[in-house]
Every structure is written in structure tokens, then in C-alpha cells.
Design a protein around this motif. Structure first.
Motif, PDB file in Angstrom:
ATOM      1  N   PRO A  20      11.946  -0.769   7.406  1.00 22.44           N
ATOM      2  CA  PRO A  20      10.067  -1.375   7.253  1.00 22.44           C
ATOM      3  C   PRO A  20       9.988  -0.816   9.251  1.00 22.44           C
ATOM      4  CG  PRO A  20      10.851  -2.319   5.491  1.00 22.44           C
ATOM      5  CD  PRO A  20      12.477  -1.479   5.717  1.00 22.44           C
ATOM      6  N   VAL A  21      10.984  -1.800   9.315  1.00 22.48           N
ATOM      7  CA  VAL A  21      10.444  -1.503  11.305  1.00 22.48           C
ATOM      8  C   VAL A  21      10.675  -0.047  12.055  1.00 22.48           C
ATOM      9  CG1 VAL A  21      11.732  -2.734  13.404  1.00 22.48           C
ATOM     10  CG2 VAL A  21      11.782  -3.979  11.418  1.00 22.48           C
ATOM     11  N   GLU A  22      11.305   0.795  11.368  1.00 22.26           N
ATOM     12  CA  GLU A  22      11.202   1.510  11.951  1.00 22.26           C
ATOM     13  C   GLU A  22      10.151   2.973  11.687  1.00 22.26           C
ATOM     14  OE1 GLU A  22      15.962   3.261  12.088  1.00 22.26           O
ATOM     15  OE2 GLU A  22      14.751   3.421   9.697  1.00 22.26           O
ATOM     16  N   PHE A  23       9.941   2.299  10.332  1.00 21.92           N
ATOM     17  CA  PHE A  23       9.093   3.297  10.172  1.00 21.92           C
ATOM     18  C   PHE A  23       7.521   2.806  11.095  1.00 21.92           C
ATOM     19  CE2 PHE A  23       4.466   2.736   7.155  1.00 21.92           C
ATOM     20  CZ  PHE A  23       4.551   4.274   7.264  1.00 21.92           C
ATOM     21  N   PHE A  24       7.319   1.285  11.162  1.00 21.83           N
ATOM     22  CA  PHE A  24       6.256   0.390  11.682  1.00 21.83           C
ATOM     23  C   PHE A  24       6.075   1.582  13.162  1.00 21.83           C
ATOM     24  CE2 PHE A  24       5.476  -3.550  14.281  1.00 21.83           C
ATOM     25  CZ  PHE A  24       4.198  -3.537  13.358  1.00 21.83           C
ATOM     26  N   ALA A  25       7.114   1.381  13.352  1.00 22.68           N
ATOM     27  CA  ALA A  25       7.437   1.671  15.135  1.00 22.68           C
ATOM     28  C   ALA A  25       7.376   3.214  15.026  1.00 22.68           C
ATOM     29  CB  ALA A  25       8.692   1.573  15.674  1.00 22.68           C
ATOM     30  N   PRO A  32       0.666  -1.607  -0.148  1.00 25.47           N
ATOM     31  CA  PRO A  32      -0.004   0.034  -0.177  1.00 25.47           C
ATOM     32  C   PRO A  32       1.162   1.356  -0.205  1.00 25.47           C
ATOM     33  CG  PRO A  32      -0.251  -0.728   2.363  1.00 25.47           C
ATOM     34  CD  PRO A  32       0.109  -1.753   0.970  1.00 25.47           C
ATOM     35  N   TRP A  33       1.690   1.545  -0.910  1.00 27.52           N
ATOM     36  CA  TRP A  33       2.384   2.921  -1.373  1.00 27.52           C
ATOM     37  C   TRP A  33       1.969   3.940  -0.824  1.00 27.52           C
ATOM     38  CZ3 TRP A  33       7.529   2.021  -0.852  1.00 27.52           C
ATOM     39  CH2 TRP A  33       8.469   1.509  -0.742  1.00 27.52           C
ATOM     40  N   GLU A  34       0.311   4.485  -0.984  1.00 22.67           N
ATOM     41  CA  GLU A  34      -0.213   5.548  -1.008  1.00 22.67           C
ATOM     42  C   GLU A  34      -0.537   5.938   0.493  1.00 22.67           C
ATOM     43  OE1 GLU A  34      -4.584   7.317  -2.732  1.00 22.67           O
ATOM     44  OE2 GLU A  34      -3.515   6.202  -3.790  1.00 22.67           O
ATOM     45  N   THR A  35      -1.080   4.708   0.882  1.00 18.42           N
ATOM     46  CA  THR A  35      -1.196   4.580   1.983  1.00 18.42           C
ATOM     47  C   THR A  35      -0.046   5.276   2.823  1.00 18.42           C
ATOM     48  OG1 THR A  35      -2.767   3.392   2.528  1.00 18.42           O
ATOM     49  CG2 THR A  35      -1.837   3.874   4.402  1.00 18.42           C
ATOM     50  N   VAL A  36       1.162   4.540   2.983  1.00  9.02           N
ATOM     51  CA  VAL A  36       2.517   4.375   3.575  1.00  9.02           C
ATOM     52  C   VAL A  36       3.653   5.874   3.414  1.00  9.02           C
ATOM     53  CG1 VAL A  36       4.871   3.523   3.412  1.00  9.02           C
ATOM     54  CG2 VAL A  36       2.885   2.077   3.852  1.00  9.02           C
ATOM     55  N   MET A  37       3.486   6.167   2.593  1.00  7.12           N
ATOM     56  CA  MET A  37       3.600   7.415   1.544  1.00  7.12           C
ATOM     57  C   MET A  37       2.963   8.643   2.495  1.00  7.12           C
ATOM     58  SD  MET A  37       4.863   6.444  -2.312  1.00  7.12           S
ATOM     59  CE  MET A  37       5.442   8.592  -2.591  1.00  7.12           C
ATOM     60  N   LEU A  77       3.204  12.380   9.469  1.00 14.41           N
ATOM     61  CA  LEU A  77       4.682  12.165  10.435  1.00 14.41           C
ATOM     62  C   LEU A  77       5.134  13.629   9.903  1.00 14.41           C
ATOM     63  CD1 LEU A  77       5.380   8.703  10.641  1.00 14.41           C
ATOM     64  CD2 LEU A  77       4.699  10.137  12.337  1.00 14.41           C
ATOM     65  N   ARG A  78       4.612  13.761   8.491  1.00 14.57           N
ATOM     66  CA  ARG A  78       5.466  15.406   8.319  1.00 14.57           C
ATOM     67  C   ARG A  78       7.337  15.048   8.321  1.00 14.57           C
ATOM     68  NH1 ARG A  78       2.099  20.689   9.569  1.00 14.57           N
ATOM     69  NH2 ARG A  78       0.452  20.068   9.466  1.00 14.57           N
ATOM     70  N   LEU A  79       7.428  13.686   7.740  1.00 19.81           N
ATOM     71  CA  LEU A  79       8.420  13.768   7.897  1.00 19.81           C
ATOM     72  C   LEU A  79       9.285  14.229   5.775  1.00 19.81           C
ATOM     73  CD1 LEU A  79       8.784   9.958   8.330  1.00 19.81           C
ATOM     74  CD2 LEU A  79       9.808  11.511  10.075  1.00 19.81           C
ATOM     75  N   PRO A  80      10.486  14.714   6.034  1.00 18.11           N
ATOM     76  CA  PRO A  80      11.279  14.762   4.901  1.00 18.11           C
ATOM     77  C   PRO A  80      11.205  13.775   4.093  1.00 18.11           C
ATOM     78  CG  PRO A  80      12.408  15.605   6.766  1.00 18.11           C
ATOM     79  CD  PRO A  80      11.484  14.728   7.097  1.00 18.11           C
ATOM     80  N   PRO A  81      11.317  13.899   2.601  1.00 15.04           N
ATOM     81  CA  PRO A  81      11.609  12.737   1.722  1.00 15.04           C
ATOM     82  C   PRO A  81      12.565  12.429   2.167  1.00 15.04           C
ATOM     83  CG  PRO A  81      10.493  14.936   0.221  1.00 15.04           C
ATOM     84  CD  PRO A  81      11.059  14.932   1.509  1.00 15.04           C
ATOM     85  N   ARG A  82      14.445  12.980   2.197  1.00 15.48           N
ATOM     86  CA  ARG A  82      14.823  11.851   1.949  1.00 15.48           C
ATOM     87  C   ARG A  82      15.130  10.930   3.576  1.00 15.48           C
ATOM     88  NH1 ARG A  82      18.488  16.099   4.257  1.00 15.48           N
ATOM     89  NH2 ARG A  82      18.017  15.432   6.711  1.00 15.48           N
ATOM     90  N   ASP A  83      14.489  11.697   5.513  1.00 17.19           N
ATOM     91  CA  ASP A  83      14.298  10.866   5.510  1.00 17.19           C
ATOM     92  C   ASP A  83      13.225   9.727   6.063  1.00 17.19           C
ATOM     93  OD1 ASP A  83      16.199  12.035   7.109  1.00 17.19           O
ATOM     94  OD2 ASP A  83      14.230  13.698   8.387  1.00 17.19           O
ATOM     95  N   PHE A  84      11.825   9.978   4.943  1.00 18.77           N
ATOM     96  CA  PHE A  84      11.060   8.756   4.683  1.00 18.77           C
ATOM     97  C   PHE A  84      11.992   8.037   3.537  1.00 18.77           C
ATOM     98  CE2 PHE A  84       7.671   6.540   2.005  1.00 18.77           C
ATOM     99  CZ  PHE A  84       7.445   6.499   2.801  1.00 18.77           C
ATOM    100  N   TRP A  85      12.333   7.472   2.963  1.00 21.01           N
ATOM    101  CA  TRP A  85      12.962   6.729   2.112  1.00 21.01           C
ATOM    102  C   TRP A  85      14.462   5.849   2.653  1.00 21.01           C
ATOM    103  CZ3 TRP A  85       9.782   4.955  -1.159  1.00 21.01           C
ATOM    104  CH2 TRP A  85       9.207   5.806  -1.829  1.00 21.01           C
ATOM    105  N   ALA A  86      14.986   7.032   3.488  1.00 18.89           N
ATOM    106  CA  ALA A  86      15.715   6.504   4.515  1.00 18.89           C
ATOM    107  C   ALA A  86      15.522   5.679   5.458  1.00 18.89           C
ATOM    108  CB  ALA A  86      17.109   7.033   5.496  1.00 18.89           C
TER     109      ALA A  86
END
Length: 76
Positions: free
Chosen positions: A44-49, A20-25, A32-41
Motif C-alpha cells: 500500500p505504501v508503494e502504491f500511495f507513493a 475503493p478497489w475499482e478506483t485503485v485498480m 500507471l499501466r502496471l502489469p498485473p503481476r507488478d500491481f498485485w505485488a
């Protein structure tokens, strides 16, 4: 014996749901208002947390609690 892909083609019912890329992005970039650089870095575990996936889950209502609710709010 090598482990690989199944020899039979996957049926429509056995195919996994697409990621579900659209939902995750939306969650990472908008909520979360992450900068794209931080989001793509993120891993999956960090995003889940970050999205609450590691929070302790509360136990559901037990049988006694359900019976108490049914007595307090009977169907009429």
C-alpha cells in the motif's frame, strides 16, 4: 485484557467505507499501466507513493493573501 472487536454491533454510520478497489485498480492498471503481476505485488505504501501521495503539499493561502484577493476581486 485482550484487545478485540467491539462488543456492540456497528451501526450504519460507524461502518468504514469499503475499500475503493475499482478506483485503485484503474489507477494502477490503466493510468500507471502496471502489469498485473507488478500491481498485485505493490505494498500500500508503494502504491500511495506511485500515485503522488508522498508529494510535499503546498501551504494554503494565508490570511493576508486572502484579504488581498478579496480587495482585488470584491463581491458586487
Amino acid at each position: 485484557m485482550a484487545v478485540g472487536y467491539p462488543s456492540a454491533p456497528a451501526t450504519e454510520q460507524s461502518r468504514p467505507e469499503p475499500f475503493p478497489w475499482e478506483t485503485v485498480m484503474h489507477a494502477g492498471l490503466c493510468l500507471l499501466r502496471l502489469p498485473p503481476r507488478d500491481f498485485w505485488a505493490l505494498t500500500p505504501v508503494e502504491f500511495f507513493a506511485m500515485t503522488g501521495g508522498l508529494r510535499a503539499r503546498r501551504a494554503g493561502i494565508g490570511k493576508a493573501g486572502l484579504e488581498a484577493l478579496m480587495r482585488a476581486f470584491p463581491d458586487r
